[in-house]
Write an enzyme that holds these catalytic residues in place. Sequence first.
Site, mmCIF file in Angstrom:
data_model
loop_
_atom_site.group_PDB
_atom_site.id
_atom_site.type_symbol
_atom_site.label_atom_id
_atom_site.label_comp_id
_atom_site.label_asym_id
_atom_site.label_seq_id
_atom_site.Cartn_x
_atom_site.Cartn_y
_atom_site.Cartn_z
ATOM 1 N N HIS A 1 2.758 8.402 -1.501
ATOM 2 C CA HIS A 1 3.364 9.494 -2.449
ATOM 3 C C HIS A 1 4.030 10.430 -2.375
ATOM 4 C CE1 HIS A 1 1.951 10.267 -6.435
ATOM 5 N NE2 HIS A 1 1.973 9.203 -7.203
ATOM 6 N N PRO A 2 5.125 10.071 -3.305
ATOM 7 C CA PRO A 2 5.671 11.700 -2.871
ATOM 8 C C PRO A 2 5.403 13.297 -3.421
ATOM 9 C CG PRO A 2 7.015 10.394 -5.145
ATOM 10 C CD PRO A 2 5.722 9.391 -3.770
#
Length: 75
Positions: free
Chosen positions: A69-70
């Site tokens: 998840h960035p």
Amino acid sequence: MTPLLEKINHSTKDAFVEFFQDIFESSTWIPQQAVGSKPFNHINDIFKTMQQVLEDAPTEKKLELIRAHPELGKK
């Protein structure tokens, strides 16, 4: 049973994984394991099954998902 749920229940493993792979940050291992629980009686059962797959996963797999998840990876 809704037409969508019927289509999901009759889908191939590959089609199922492709359809649901982005729900958990492109972690295809979750729908790959969840597909074995077909047929589902309700659309919510699919998500509950995938949540259970995640809960039962080893810590390293969970960390891989978080790192994918960035935004979470930056914090």
